[in-house]
Design a protein around this motif. Sequence first.
Motif, PDB file in Angstrom:
ATOM      1  N   VAL A 171       8.469   6.161  16.292  1.00 16.16           N
ATOM      2  CA  VAL A 171       7.603   5.046  16.446  1.00 16.16           C
ATOM      3  C   VAL A 171       7.185   4.436  15.160  1.00 16.16           C
ATOM      4  N   ALA A 172       7.327   3.065  14.695  1.00 14.94           N
ATOM      5  CA  ALA A 172       6.723   2.771  13.432  1.00 14.94           C
ATOM      6  C   ALA A 172       5.740   1.565  13.568  1.00 14.94           C
ATOM      7  N   GLN A 173       4.734   1.623  12.791  1.00 13.07           N
ATOM      8  CA  GLN A 173       3.568   0.535  12.738  1.00 13.07           C
ATOM      9  C   GLN A 173       4.372  -0.522  11.738  1.00 13.07           C
ATOM     10  N   LEU A 174       4.123  -1.810  12.264  1.00  8.84           N
ATOM     11  CA  LEU A 174       4.629  -3.078  11.417  1.00  8.84           C
ATOM     12  C   LEU A 174       3.446  -3.343  10.507  1.00  8.84           C
ATOM     13  N   ASP A 175       3.279  -2.957   9.352  1.00  7.79           N
ATOM     14  CA  ASP A 175       1.942  -3.120   8.466  1.00  7.79           C
ATOM     15  C   ASP A 175       2.158  -4.511   7.457  1.00  7.79           C
ATOM     16  N   THR A 176       1.606  -5.381   7.985  1.00 10.43           N
ATOM     17  CA  THR A 176       1.727  -6.702   7.209  1.00 10.43           C
ATOM     18  C   THR A 176       0.933  -6.542   6.003  1.00 10.43           C
ATOM     19  N   GLY A 177       0.063  -5.734   5.843  1.00  9.88           N
ATOM     20  CA  GLY A 177      -0.582  -5.472   4.561  1.00  9.88           C
ATOM     21  C   GLY A 177      -0.163  -4.279   3.428  1.00  9.88           C
ATOM     22  N   TYR A 178       0.873  -3.848   3.865  1.00 11.26           N
ATOM     23  CA  TYR A 178       1.622  -2.838   2.936  1.00 11.26           C
ATOM     24  C   TYR A 178       2.550  -3.583   1.855  1.00 11.26           C
ATOM     25  N   ASP A 179       2.275  -3.811   0.838  1.00 10.37           N
ATOM     26  CA  ASP A 179       3.105  -4.632  -0.339  1.00 10.37           C
ATOM     27  C   ASP A 179       4.019  -3.410  -0.932  1.00 10.37           C
ATOM     28  N   ASP A 180       5.243  -3.530  -0.672  1.00 10.44           N
ATOM     29  CA  ASP A 180       6.202  -2.733  -1.368  1.00 10.44           C
ATOM     30  C   ASP A 180       6.966  -3.233  -2.567  1.00 10.44           C
ATOM     31  N   ALA A 181       6.266  -3.953  -3.468  1.00 11.90           N
ATOM     32  CA  ALA A 181       6.970  -4.596  -4.394  1.00 11.90           C
ATOM     33  C   ALA A 181       7.896  -3.855  -5.211  1.00 11.90           C
ATOM     34  N   SER A 211       2.032 -11.973  -2.718  1.00  5.88           N
ATOM     35  CA  SER A 211       2.506 -10.669  -2.969  1.00  5.88           C
ATOM     36  C   SER A 211       3.119  -9.917  -1.772  1.00  5.88           C
ATOM     37  N   GLN A 212       3.989 -10.716  -1.024  1.00  9.78           N
ATOM     38  CA  GLN A 212       4.606 -10.438   0.181  1.00  9.78           C
ATOM     39  C   GLN A 212       3.825 -10.317   1.613  1.00  9.78           C
ATOM     40  N   MET A 213       2.721 -10.804   1.315  1.00 13.76           N
ATOM     41  CA  MET A 213       1.607 -10.487   2.409  1.00 13.76           C
ATOM     42  C   MET A 213       0.927 -11.931   2.903  1.00 13.76           C
ATOM     43  N   PRO A 214       0.763 -11.955   4.281  1.00 12.30           N
ATOM     44  CA  PRO A 214       0.303 -13.165   4.834  1.00 12.30           C
ATOM     45  C   PRO A 214      -1.033 -13.626   4.589  1.00 12.30           C
TER      46      PRO A 214
END
Length: 292
Positions: free
Chosen positions: A158-168, A4-7
């Motif tokens: 400034v922008a947080q890089l949120d690898t747990g934010y699935d935007d499907a 789901s796009q997440m690692p």
Amino acid sequence: MISSQMPYAVARVGAAEGHFLLDFGTTASTIDPQGFAGGVVPEPVAGSADQFADFDFYGPWGTVRLTVQDHSGIQGTVRQAGILGTDFLSLNAFTLDYEDGAVYRADAGALCADEILRAEGMKPLWTAGYYSSDLAEVQAGFPNVPTVPARIGAAQAVAQLDTGYDDAVYRRSVNINRAFFAAIEAAGIDLEPVPEAAMSLSTCVPGRAEQVSAYRIRRGAPFELVSTDGSAAVAAQDVMLFLKDTPPEARQCGGIGTWSIPAAQVAASFHVDARRLVFDPVTSRVWMGTPR
């Protein structure tokens, strides 16, 4: 692996083995004891609710603190056994290879040279003051989360890089706060409301919801993540902007909606498109690949 796009990466608690989400958007790690393979259920240390012994993630960690949560509602190709946040991830450099579904770790200070990363077509972005292996280098009042410069035209944030934010559902999603929204309007960026994408989100305060409205950029500059030399590491016109308005009663929950400075959160599809990301907390930089 990518789900789901997440690692995800495999970690062990004693004899139990499970898939943990590598979430650079949170500082607190969790565990779902029911989410491990083969029906093996890890138990906390006697007399504790959140201490788990014999934790192994790229080597032994001994006894660690993991908050127990139910992740059974997470949809994907793997059963999520927990979340590893920056309380673990900020101690080493990690490369997320979305293209090949792999995760690599380098010991602190042992990451390959800048020239090699640049030769691979990657660009560095500063996270100084927001993300570091030394918590003393993180600004007071902000979480230890990879946070990089962003802009839409003259509106800077400034922008947080949120690898747990699935935007499907709405690909290229970017959460923004009220301060960034005001800066975007002041910069003359023409936004188009998308009422069908508006939503109400729960908060950490029972009974208090956060109203989120949605917008697309009709005309004007693209959304950009800014590299260390001032150029755009990412430039996207087709973003969905979600304005988070945290109610006063829920400000204790934190998040960018409570910040007074312009801020954003970048969802998973941006990371997938970049193909590879290198999070280096030692030099407070993130390296991003370029979309094909």
